[in-house]
Scaffold this motif. Structure first.
Motif, PDB file in Angstrom:
ATOM      1  N   GLY A   1      -5.481  70.127  55.190  1.00 51.19           N
ATOM      2  CA  GLY A   1      -4.241  70.410  55.784  1.00 51.19           C
ATOM      3  C   GLY A   1      -3.370  69.122  55.770  1.00 51.19           C
ATOM      4  N   MET A   2      -3.948  68.074  55.866  1.00 45.36           N
ATOM      5  CA  MET A   2      -3.533  66.602  55.762  1.00 45.36           C
ATOM      6  C   MET A   2      -2.596  66.279  54.337  1.00 45.36           C
ATOM      7  SD  MET A   2      -3.043  65.539  58.845  1.00 45.36           S
ATOM      8  CE  MET A   2      -2.252  64.091  58.377  1.00 45.36           C
ATOM      9  N   SER A   3      -3.659  66.950  53.272  1.00 47.08           N
ATOM     10  CA  SER A   3      -3.001  66.509  52.051  1.00 47.08           C
ATOM     11  C   SER A   3      -1.721  67.566  51.605  1.00 47.08           C
ATOM     12  CB  SER A   3      -4.263  67.079  50.985  1.00 47.08           C
ATOM     13  OG  SER A   3      -5.338  66.227  51.159  1.00 47.08           O
ATOM     14  N   LEU A   4      -1.878  68.862  52.033  1.00 48.07           N
ATOM     15  CA  LEU A   4      -0.691  69.562  52.069  1.00 48.07           C
ATOM     16  C   LEU A   4       0.434  68.987  52.743  1.00 48.07           C
ATOM     17  CD1 LEU A   4      -2.366  73.013  52.501  1.00 48.07           C
ATOM     18  CD2 LEU A   4      -1.403  72.238  50.497  1.00 48.07           C
ATOM     19  N   LEU A   5       0.262  68.355  53.812  1.00 46.91           N
ATOM     20  CA  LEU A   5       1.302  67.609  54.622  1.00 46.91           C
ATOM     21  C   LEU A   5       1.958  66.569  53.860  1.00 46.91           C
ATOM     22  CD1 LEU A   5       2.978  67.381  57.089  1.00 46.91           C
ATOM     23  CD2 LEU A   5       1.242  65.763  57.971  1.00 46.91           C
ATOM     24  N   MET A   6       1.110  65.876  52.984  1.00 45.92           N
ATOM     25  CA  MET A   6       1.602  64.594  52.223  1.00 45.92           C
ATOM     26  C   MET A   6       2.247  65.291  51.146  1.00 45.92           C
ATOM     27  SD  MET A   6       0.407  62.021  53.643  1.00 45.92           S
ATOM     28  CE  MET A   6       0.717  62.883  55.300  1.00 45.92           C
ATOM     29  N   ILE A   7       1.865  66.322  50.486  1.00 49.41           N
ATOM     30  CA  ILE A   7       2.615  67.094  49.381  1.00 49.41           C
ATOM     31  C   ILE A   7       3.944  67.472  49.959  1.00 49.41           C
ATOM     32  CG2 ILE A   7       2.860  68.910  47.825  1.00 49.41           C
ATOM     33  CD1 ILE A   7       0.828  66.543  46.942  1.00 49.41           C
ATOM     34  N   GLY A   8       4.120  67.915  51.005  1.00 51.67           N
ATOM     35  CA  GLY A   8       5.117  68.531  51.828  1.00 51.67           C
ATOM     36  C   GLY A   8       6.302  67.512  52.051  1.00 51.67           C
ATOM     37  N   ASN A   9       5.577  66.134  52.303  1.00 51.37           N
ATOM     38  CA  ASN A   9       6.582  65.046  52.770  1.00 51.37           C
ATOM     39  C   ASN A   9       7.299  64.417  51.756  1.00 51.37           C
ATOM     40  OD1 ASN A   9       5.706  65.008  55.420  1.00 51.37           O
ATOM     41  ND2 ASN A   9       4.210  63.608  55.337  1.00 51.37           N
ATOM     42  N   ARG A  10       6.754  64.710  50.405  1.00 53.36           N
ATOM     43  CA  ARG A  10       7.611  64.336  49.149  1.00 53.36           C
ATOM     44  C   ARG A  10       8.619  65.368  48.951  1.00 53.36           C
ATOM     45  NH1 ARG A  10       2.587  62.247  44.865  1.00 53.36           N
ATOM     46  NH2 ARG A  10       1.160  61.231  46.520  1.00 53.36           N
ATOM     47  N   PHE A  11       8.475  66.298  49.120  1.00 54.90           N
ATOM     48  CA  PHE A  11       9.805  67.312  49.143  1.00 54.90           C
ATOM     49  C   PHE A  11      10.888  66.953  50.214  1.00 54.90           C
ATOM     50  CE2 PHE A  11       6.507  70.162  47.178  1.00 54.90           C
ATOM     51  CZ  PHE A  11       7.179  70.388  45.855  1.00 54.90           C
ATOM     52  N   VAL A  12      10.449  66.525  51.058  1.00 57.28           N
ATOM     53  CA  VAL A  12      11.924  66.178  52.160  1.00 57.28           C
ATOM     54  C   VAL A  12      11.879  64.841  52.301  1.00 57.28           C
ATOM     55  CG1 VAL A  12      11.041  68.241  53.441  1.00 57.28           C
ATOM     56  CG2 VAL A  12      10.024  65.761  54.033  1.00 57.28           C
ATOM     57  N   ALA A  13      11.297  63.960  51.459  1.00 58.69           N
ATOM     58  CA  ALA A  13      11.683  62.493  51.412  1.00 58.69           C
ATOM     59  C   ALA A  13      13.143  62.271  51.246  1.00 58.69           C
ATOM     60  CB  ALA A  13      10.753  61.718  50.399  1.00 58.69           C
ATOM     61  N   GLY A  14      13.747  61.382  52.444  1.00 56.15           N
ATOM     62  CA  GLY A  14      15.076  61.011  52.399  1.00 56.15           C
ATOM     63  C   GLY A  14      16.028  62.027  52.479  1.00 56.15           C
ATOM     64  N   LYS A  15      15.548  63.100  53.054  1.00 55.86           N
ATOM     65  CA  LYS A  15      16.638  64.482  53.500  1.00 55.86           C
ATOM     66  C   LYS A  15      16.932  64.473  54.780  1.00 55.86           C
ATOM     67  CE  LYS A  15      15.194  67.280  49.785  1.00 55.86           C
ATOM     68  NZ  LYS A  15      16.288  67.447  49.009  1.00 55.86           N
ATOM     69  N   GLY A  16      16.353  63.370  55.841  1.00 56.94           N
ATOM     70  CA  GLY A  16      16.685  63.117  56.999  1.00 56.94           C
ATOM     71  C   GLY A  16      16.079  62.143  57.741  1.00 56.94           C
ATOM     72  N   SER A  17      16.111  61.857  59.062  1.00 56.54           N
ATOM     73  CA  SER A  17      15.628  60.643  59.648  1.00 56.54           C
ATOM     74  C   SER A  17      14.150  60.968  59.838  1.00 56.54           C
ATOM     75  CB  SER A  17      16.403  60.194  61.065  1.00 56.54           C
ATOM     76  OG  SER A  17      16.273  61.302  62.040  1.00 56.54           O
ATOM     77  N   THR A  18      13.281  59.863  59.971  1.00 54.58           N
ATOM     78  CA  THR A  18      12.099  60.059  60.476  1.00 54.58           C
ATOM     79  C   THR A  18      11.949  60.942  61.622  1.00 54.58           C
ATOM     80  OG1 THR A  18      11.666  57.982  59.384  1.00 54.58           O
ATOM     81  CG2 THR A  18      10.107  58.874  60.958  1.00 54.58           C
ATOM     82  N   LEU A  19      12.827  60.696  62.789  1.00 56.82           N
ATOM     83  CA  LEU A  19      12.772  61.410  64.016  1.00 56.82           C
ATOM     84  C   LEU A  19      13.112  62.966  63.792  1.00 56.82           C
ATOM     85  CD1 LEU A  19      11.997  61.548  67.013  1.00 56.82           C
ATOM     86  CD2 LEU A  19      14.861  60.808  67.300  1.00 56.82           C
ATOM     87  N   ALA A  20      13.958  63.320  62.981  1.00 55.66           N
ATOM     88  CA  ALA A  20      14.195  64.728  62.465  1.00 55.66           C
ATOM     89  C   ALA A  20      12.913  65.352  61.998  1.00 55.66           C
ATOM     90  CB  ALA A  20      15.495  64.840  61.584  1.00 55.66           C
ATOM     91  N   MET A  21      12.455  64.535  61.062  1.00 65.80           N
ATOM     92  CA  MET A  21      11.123  65.135  60.144  1.00 65.80           C
ATOM     93  C   MET A  21      10.163  65.239  61.085  1.00 65.80           C
ATOM     94  SD  MET A  21      12.331  65.587  57.317  1.00 65.80           S
ATOM     95  CE  MET A  21      14.234  65.926  57.710  1.00 65.80           C
ATOM     96  N   GLN A  22       9.896  64.507  62.141  1.00 64.21           N
ATOM     97  CA  GLN A  22       8.921  64.902  62.980  1.00 64.21           C
ATOM     98  C   GLN A  22       9.227  65.908  63.956  1.00 64.21           C
ATOM     99  OE1 GLN A  22       8.634  60.457  64.892  1.00 64.21           O
ATOM    100  NE2 GLN A  22       6.421  61.059  64.984  1.00 64.21           N
ATOM    101  N   PHE A  23      10.454  66.208  64.073  1.00 62.44           N
ATOM    102  CA  PHE A  23      10.700  67.255  65.007  1.00 62.44           C
ATOM    103  C   PHE A  23      10.502  68.620  64.299  1.00 62.44           C
ATOM    104  CE2 PHE A  23      14.007  70.627  65.493  1.00 62.44           C
ATOM    105  CZ  PHE A  23      13.662  70.878  66.992  1.00 62.44           C
ATOM    106  N   PHE A  24      11.005  68.656  63.181  1.00 59.39           N
ATOM    107  CA  PHE A  24      10.831  69.781  62.175  1.00 59.39           C
ATOM    108  C   PHE A  24       9.391  70.151  61.950  1.00 59.39           C
ATOM    109  CE2 PHE A  24      15.127  68.762  60.600  1.00 59.39           C
ATOM    110  CZ  PHE A  24      16.021  69.526  61.153  1.00 59.39           C
ATOM    111  N   VAL A  25       8.490  69.262  61.652  1.00 56.44           N
ATOM    112  CA  VAL A  25       7.104  69.622  61.529  1.00 56.44           C
ATOM    113  C   VAL A  25       6.438  70.041  62.859  1.00 56.44           C
ATOM    114  CG1 VAL A  25       6.106  67.348  61.974  1.00 56.44           C
ATOM    115  CG2 VAL A  25       5.089  68.862  60.132  1.00 56.44           C
ATOM    116  N   ALA A  26       6.888  69.096  63.799  1.00 57.36           N
ATOM    117  CA  ALA A  26       6.281  69.824  65.077  1.00 57.36           C
ATOM    118  C   ALA A  26       6.600  71.280  65.461  1.00 57.36           C
ATOM    119  CB  ALA A  26       6.846  68.832  66.308  1.00 57.36           C
ATOM    120  N   VAL A  27       7.970  71.581  65.234  1.00 55.02           N
ATOM    121  CA  VAL A  27       8.445  73.067  65.550  1.00 55.02           C
ATOM    122  C   VAL A  27       7.741  73.991  64.979  1.00 55.02           C
ATOM    123  CG1 VAL A  27      10.452  74.665  65.249  1.00 55.02           C
ATOM    124  CG2 VAL A  27      10.704  72.380  66.517  1.00 55.02           C
TER     125      VAL A  27
END
Length: 303
Positions: A163-189
């Protein structure tokens, strides 16, 4: 007197160290709830509360525009990955020592490198294959006595690592597309949504350990504590990364194993045996080898 750059790097390392240590503190709080509530329900409440808190922070910091979601498919993957990792890890520490489960999840960097080659088309480097093979040996060393004691449940930390590895892959697709706080919010939702579905499905599966009932108030209080500590830990790690760089702070993650071992010993009477310590050492060595190889390659690329 240390230079400003050196002071900034030292501060970054300390932030990251505190963040990873705080994550292990939260893990210990989760383990204290073993047998008191379903691990899926604990994970669900943790992320529901996290999503609510992060939404309030995001609204205050960036306004309504920050809630426009970039790359929804990648956000869905990130949420699923976090839900998978959380269920795997929370379920694991309910049936096995905290240090044992933590050590196996450290296979995540090697799995990420392999997935990056398969999914993103990145070259599968020799160092990745070597580190993955060595880490697999370490996992077998850790798992052998635990598999005899816990059965197939001993594989749950590997589910968390995937699961953590899949998260790292997903993070690469969204890198630079929003603030760190926004990315934390979307993943939590999205994690909260997947965890609600998983909690309901497993509740009706007939498996006793996943049956959900109304818990004691102290369980809900500890879930809230974990939600706050985890969010704070991720923020500290982010601060450390921005000051010292991701490659510099990466080895700090292994403080989690030290804290997990200490808490397991002090609070849960889990004394790590030789197999656990030896396997953990092999896994950590593989991770440090992969990290070192990446650092050398990055330096060579800037020459």
């Amino acid at each position: 007197m240390p230079s400003p750059v050196r002071r900034n790097e030292t501060a970054g390392l300390l932030y990251a160290l505190a963040g990873f240590a705080l994550l292990s503190c939260g893990d210990a709080v989760v383990k204290s709830m073993a047998g008191q509530w379903a691990p899926t329900a604990i994970a669900m409440v943790r992320y529901v509360l996290g999503a609510v808190g992060l939404s309030a922070l995001l609204w205050r910091a960036e306004g309504a525009a920050a809630f426009r979601m970039p790359a929804p498919g990648a956000q869905l993957l990130r949420g699923f990955a976090v839900a998978l990792a959380t269920i795997g890890f929370f379920s694991a520490i309910f049936v096995m020592p905290l240090a044992t489960a933590t050590s196996i999840t450290f296979t995540s960097p090697m799995l990420t490198a392999l997935l990056a080659a398969l999914v993103l088309g990145e070259p599968a480097r020799k160092e990745t294959l070597i580190a993955s093979a060595v880490a697999f040996i370490g996992v077998l060393v850790v798992l052998r006595p635990n598999f005899l004691a816990a059965g197939w449940a001993a594989l749950l930390p590997l589910l968390s690592a995937v699961g953590m590895s899949l998260l790292m892959i997903g993070n690469r697709f969204v890198a630079g597309k929003g603030s760190t706080l926004a990315m934390q919010f979307f993943v939590a939702v999205f994690a909260a949504l997947f965890l609600i579905l998983a909690t309901a499905a497993l509740h009706f599966s007939g498996i006793d350990r996943f049956a959900v009932h109304w818990p004691h108030w102290s369980v809900l209080a500890r879930c809230a504590l974990v939600a706050c500590s985890a969010s704070g830990a991720h923020w500290l790690i982010y601060l450390g990364t921005t000051r010292a760089g991701a490659a510099t702070v990466a080895p700090m993650t292994y403080v989690q194993l030290l804290i997990a071992t200490l808490f397991g010993w002090l609070f849960f009477d889990n004394h790590p045996d030789f197999s656990t310590l030896a396997g953990a050492a092999i896994i950590i060595a593989a991770g440090l080898y992969l990290w070192r190889a990446g650092r050398v390659r990055d330096v060579a690329g800037t020459d």
